[in-house]
Design a protein around this motif. Structure first.
Motif, PDB file in Angstrom:
ATOM      1  N   THR A  79       0.854  -1.185   0.000  1.00 17.87           N
ATOM      2  CA  THR A  79       0.000   0.000   0.000  1.00 17.87           C
ATOM      3  C   THR A  79       0.890   1.234   0.000  1.00 17.87           C
ATOM      4  O   THR A  79       1.837   1.325   0.784  1.00 17.87           O
ATOM      5  CB  THR A  79      -0.903   0.023   1.243  1.00 17.87           C
ATOM      6  N   TYR A  80       0.579   2.190  -0.889  1.00 24.73           N
ATOM      7  CA  TYR A  80       1.427   3.379  -1.069  1.00 24.73           C
ATOM      8  C   TYR A  80       0.523   4.603  -1.042  1.00 24.73           C
ATOM      9  O   TYR A  80      -0.314   4.792  -1.924  1.00 24.73           O
ATOM     10  CB  TYR A  80       2.168   3.279  -2.397  1.00 24.73           C
ATOM     11  N   GLN A  81       0.677   5.436  -0.018  1.00 23.87           N
ATOM     12  CA  GLN A  81      -0.154   6.637   0.108  1.00 23.87           C
ATOM     13  C   GLN A  81       0.745   7.864   0.199  1.00 23.87           C
ATOM     14  O   GLN A  81       1.551   7.989   1.116  1.00 23.87           O
ATOM     15  CB  GLN A  81      -1.048   6.550   1.342  1.00 23.87           C
ATOM     16  N   GLU A  82       0.605   8.783  -0.781  1.00 23.35           N
ATOM     17  CA  GLU A  82       1.526   9.918  -0.814  1.00 23.35           C
ATOM     18  C   GLU A  82       1.091  11.077   0.051  1.00 23.35           C
ATOM     19  O   GLU A  82       1.888  11.935   0.390  1.00 23.35           O
ATOM     20  CB  GLU A  82       1.766  10.388  -2.252  1.00 23.35           C
ATOM     21  N   ASN A  83      -0.173  11.175   0.408  1.00 21.43           N
ATOM     22  CA  ASN A  83      -0.597  12.161   1.394  1.00 21.43           C
ATOM     23  C   ASN A  83      -1.934  11.719   1.966  1.00 21.43           C
ATOM     24  O   ASN A  83      -2.622  10.880   1.375  1.00 21.43           O
ATOM     25  CB  ASN A  83      -0.664  13.572   0.809  1.00 21.43           C
ATOM     26  N   PRO A  84      -2.333  12.249   3.130  1.00 17.23           N
ATOM     27  CA  PRO A  84      -3.531  11.740   3.805  1.00 17.23           C
ATOM     28  C   PRO A  84      -4.837  11.980   3.056  1.00 17.23           C
ATOM     29  O   PRO A  84      -5.855  11.389   3.400  1.00 17.23           O
ATOM     30  CB  PRO A  84      -3.532  12.515   5.134  1.00 17.23           C
ATOM     31  N   PHE A  85      -4.812  12.843   2.036  1.00 21.02           N
ATOM     32  CA  PHE A  85      -6.045  13.222   1.350  1.00 21.02           C
ATOM     33  C   PHE A  85      -6.253  12.473   0.038  1.00 21.02           C
ATOM     34  O   PHE A  85      -7.246  12.690  -0.650  1.00 21.02           O
ATOM     35  CB  PHE A  85      -6.043  14.727   1.091  1.00 21.02           C
ATOM     36  N   GLU A  86      -5.323  11.617  -0.322  1.00 18.28           N
ATOM     37  CA  GLU A  86      -5.428  10.853  -1.554  1.00 18.28           C
ATOM     38  C   GLU A  86      -5.669   9.382  -1.222  1.00 18.28           C
ATOM     39  O   GLU A  86      -5.131   8.867  -0.233  1.00 18.28           O
ATOM     40  CB  GLU A  86      -4.139  10.987  -2.374  1.00 18.28           C
ATOM     41  N   PRO A  87      -6.462   8.686  -2.023  1.00 16.77           N
ATOM     42  CA  PRO A  87      -6.632   7.239  -1.792  1.00 16.77           C
ATOM     43  C   PRO A  87      -5.300   6.530  -2.034  1.00 16.77           C
ATOM     44  O   PRO A  87      -4.546   6.897  -2.936  1.00 16.77           O
ATOM     45  CB  PRO A  87      -7.687   6.840  -2.829  1.00 16.77           C
ATOM     46  N   PRO A  88      -4.981   5.528  -1.230  1.00 15.90           N
ATOM     47  CA  PRO A  88      -3.695   4.844  -1.392  1.00 15.90           C
ATOM     48  C   PRO A  88      -3.645   4.015  -2.670  1.00 15.90           C
ATOM     49  O   PRO A  88      -4.669   3.536  -3.177  1.00 15.90           O
ATOM     50  CB  PRO A  88      -3.626   3.957  -0.149  1.00 15.90           C
ATOM     51  N   LEU A  89      -2.467   3.876  -3.187  1.00 18.92           N
ATOM     52  CA  LEU A  89      -2.226   2.982  -4.313  1.00 18.92           C
ATOM     53  C   LEU A  89      -2.128   1.564  -3.770  1.00 18.92           C
ATOM     54  O   LEU A  89      -1.545   1.331  -2.702  1.00 18.92           O
ATOM     55  CB  LEU A  89      -0.926   3.358  -5.031  1.00 18.92           C
ATOM     56  N   GLN A  90      -2.663   0.620  -4.529  1.00 18.76           N
ATOM     57  CA  GLN A  90      -2.667  -0.768  -4.082  1.00 18.76           C
ATOM     58  C   GLN A  90      -1.877  -1.627  -5.054  1.00 18.76           C
ATOM     59  O   GLN A  90      -2.204  -1.693  -6.238  1.00 18.76           O
ATOM     60  CB  GLN A  90      -4.108  -1.301  -3.982  1.00 18.76           C
ATOM     61  N   GLY A  91      -0.808  -2.233  -4.582  1.00 20.55           N
ATOM     62  CA  GLY A  91      -0.055  -3.186  -5.382  1.00 20.55           C
ATOM     63  C   GLY A  91       1.091  -2.578  -6.146  1.00 20.55           C
ATOM     64  O   GLY A  91       1.119  -1.385  -6.454  1.00 20.55           O
ATOM     65  N   ARG A  92       2.054  -3.426  -6.434  1.00 22.05           N
ATOM     66  CA  ARG A  92       3.279  -2.977  -7.095  1.00 22.05           C
ATOM     67  C   ARG A  92       3.026  -2.381  -8.480  1.00 22.05           C
ATOM     68  O   ARG A  92       3.660  -1.384  -8.847  1.00 22.05           O
ATOM     69  CB  ARG A  92       4.283  -4.129  -7.183  1.00 22.05           C
ATOM     70  N   PRO A  93       2.116  -2.935  -9.323  1.00 20.40           N
ATOM     71  CA  PRO A  93       1.877  -2.311 -10.634  1.00 20.40           C
ATOM     72  C   PRO A  93       1.421  -0.858 -10.532  1.00 20.40           C
ATOM     73  O   PRO A  93       1.841  -0.010 -11.323  1.00 20.40           O
ATOM     74  CB  PRO A  93       0.798  -3.201 -11.260  1.00 20.40           C
ATOM     75  N   ALA A  94       0.579  -0.560  -9.533  1.00 18.44           N
ATOM     76  CA  ALA A  94       0.122   0.820  -9.356  1.00 18.44           C
ATOM     77  C   ALA A  94       1.276   1.718  -8.924  1.00 18.44           C
ATOM     78  O   ALA A  94       1.374   2.879  -9.353  1.00 18.44           O
ATOM     79  CB  ALA A  94      -1.002   0.863  -8.324  1.00 18.44           C
ATOM     80  N   ILE A  95       2.147   1.178  -8.085  1.00 17.95           N
ATOM     81  CA  ILE A  95       3.314   1.938  -7.650  1.00 17.95           C
ATOM     82  C   ILE A  95       4.244   2.205  -8.827  1.00 17.95           C
ATOM     83  O   ILE A  95       4.773   3.313  -8.995  1.00 17.95           O
ATOM     84  CB  ILE A  95       4.053   1.183  -6.524  1.00 17.95           C
ATOM     85  N   LEU A  96       4.438   1.201  -9.667  1.00 17.49           N
ATOM     86  CA  LEU A  96       5.282   1.362 -10.857  1.00 17.49           C
ATOM     87  C   LEU A  96       4.719   2.450 -11.763  1.00 17.49           C
ATOM     88  O   LEU A  96       5.469   3.303 -12.274  1.00 17.49           O
ATOM     89  CB  LEU A  96       5.367   0.041 -11.607  1.00 17.49           C
ATOM     90  N   LYS A  97       3.414   2.458 -11.974  1.00 15.36           N
ATOM     91  CA  LYS A  97       2.785   3.473 -12.819  1.00 15.36           C
ATOM     92  C   LYS A  97       2.960   4.861 -12.219  1.00 15.36           C
ATOM     93  O   LYS A  97       3.274   5.827 -12.916  1.00 15.36           O
ATOM     94  CB  LYS A  97       1.309   3.149 -13.013  1.00 15.36           C
ATOM     95  N   TYR A  98       2.788   4.968 -10.898  1.00 17.06           N
ATOM     96  CA  TYR A  98       2.950   6.259 -10.223  1.00 17.06           C
ATOM     97  C   TYR A  98       4.367   6.790 -10.385  1.00 17.06           C
ATOM     98  O   TYR A  98       4.571   7.977 -10.659  1.00 17.06           O
ATOM     99  CB  TYR A  98       2.606   6.086  -8.743  1.00 17.06           C
TER     100      TYR A  98
END
Length: 333
Positions: free
Chosen positions: A34-53
């Motif tokens: 789980t990857y969340q860049e700030n408290p107001f954004e929905p977290p990214l889920q999973g490595r593919p989403a992190i790679l895209k980000y």
């Protein structure tokens, strides 16, 4: 997770950012992270989403990353980080500053939960800025290393793109911003690019006109000097420093900057075979003294410096086939 392991992880994510490598960044997370860049954004889920980000790093260049480990517990590490980068294609300088918390499963070195909070600042760098020509080897590298060690941001240029890239890589350890622009200093378009780079950093404190053209090797007498080669020597050694200084004046005046023109004892020696190069350096010396008088009231310093004989590629070209190992290395200066 101990302090050393967390430090290694933070350095790795910083290296992925600096190297603009999204895959290397994504590989530092578990597949279900789980990857969340700030408290107001929905977290990214999973490595593919992190790679895209992380694909956004393709719009960034000249990236520097700094960090400070704040606290490490058994499963969570906290760190402060700051990044400076240039946006493509706007050339805007951006500074990001924040903290993050990274959680790790027991005996796992990949992060499974990541949260960060950060701020953005766009504008000029607060560090001093130096522009160095002829910066890919010899004295240019020595000067760049010296100024990077004094926390200068650098704009470096030279004709050889590969050697300039190697120099830039060596200087990354100092953590300053380095804009490396390969090109011919005698070309007006390239001169404009260099000044635009300085403008993107918001200031210019030191201009080092170090790039020089020796002329044909072996060096001919004046009677045998090809006029095309003679003109080119002057374009690089005299006209280019004049033009670059003219273009840089608004920035230099704003910061009471300094212009350093690299000269030679050949400017006064009258050595046989050195007429083209030596006379160009004599002209540069006169320009330096004149500039110094004209810019004194504006608070801009101009100096001409003869570093002496050095064991460099250009000096070897001046003495083809001869052993110049008795000359000192450029860092002796």
């Amino acid at each position: 997770m101990n302090h050393q392991q967390f430090e290694t992880w933070v350095k790795a994510i910083g290296a992925a950012w600096v190297n603009r490598d999204p895959q290397a960044a994504a590989d530092l997370f578990t597949p279900d992270a789980t990857y969340q860049e700030n408290p107001f954004e929905p977290p990214l889920q999973g490595r593919p989403a992190i790679l895209k980000y992380w694909g956004d790093v393709s719009t960034q260049e000249n990236i520097t990353f700094r960090h400070e480990i704040l606290e490490v517990t058994e499963h969570i590490g906290f760190a402060h980080w700051s990044v400076e980068l240039t946006r493509i294609p706007s050339s805007k300088r951006v500074k990001l500053d924040g903290i993050f918390a990274a959680s790790f499963h027991p005996n796992e070195t990949r992060c499974h939960e990541f949260r960060e909070w950060w701020t953005r600042q766009e504008g000029p760098s607060s560090r001093r800025v130096a522009l160095i020509t002829g910066a890919s080897r010899g004295l240019g590298v020595t000067l760049a290393t010296c100024l990077a060690g004094q926390n200068f941001d650098l704009i470096l240029t030279a004709r050889g793109a590969e050697s300039l890239e190697q120099t830039t890589g060596q200087l990354r350890q100092y953590g300053t911003t380095i804009l490396a622009l390969a090109g011919d200093i005698a070309e007006p378009a390239h001169q404009r690019r260099l000044i635009e780079a300085a403008e993107s950093l918001g200031r210019l404190d030191v201009l080092v006109n170090n790039a020089s053209e020796l002329g044909p090797s072996p060096m001919p007498t004046l009677a045998e000097m090809p006029l095309a080669a003679f003109r080119h020597i002057y374009e690089v050694n005299v006209v280019a420093p004049l033009a670059l200084t003219q273009s840089a004046l608004p920035l230099l005046k704003a910061n009471h900057g300094l212009v350093v023109n690299l000269s030679s004892d050949a400017a006064v020696g009258g050595y046989a075979g050195w007429g083209g190069y030596g006379s160009s350096k004599a002209a540069l010396d006169l320009l330096s003294r004149t500039w110094a008088n004209e810019l004194e009231e504006a608070g801009v310093g101009v100096v001409s410096v003869d570093p002496g004989d050095m064991r460099t590629v250009m000096h070897q070209q001046a003495f083809p086939g001869e052993d110049i190992s008795d000359r000192p290395e450029p860092n002796v200066t």
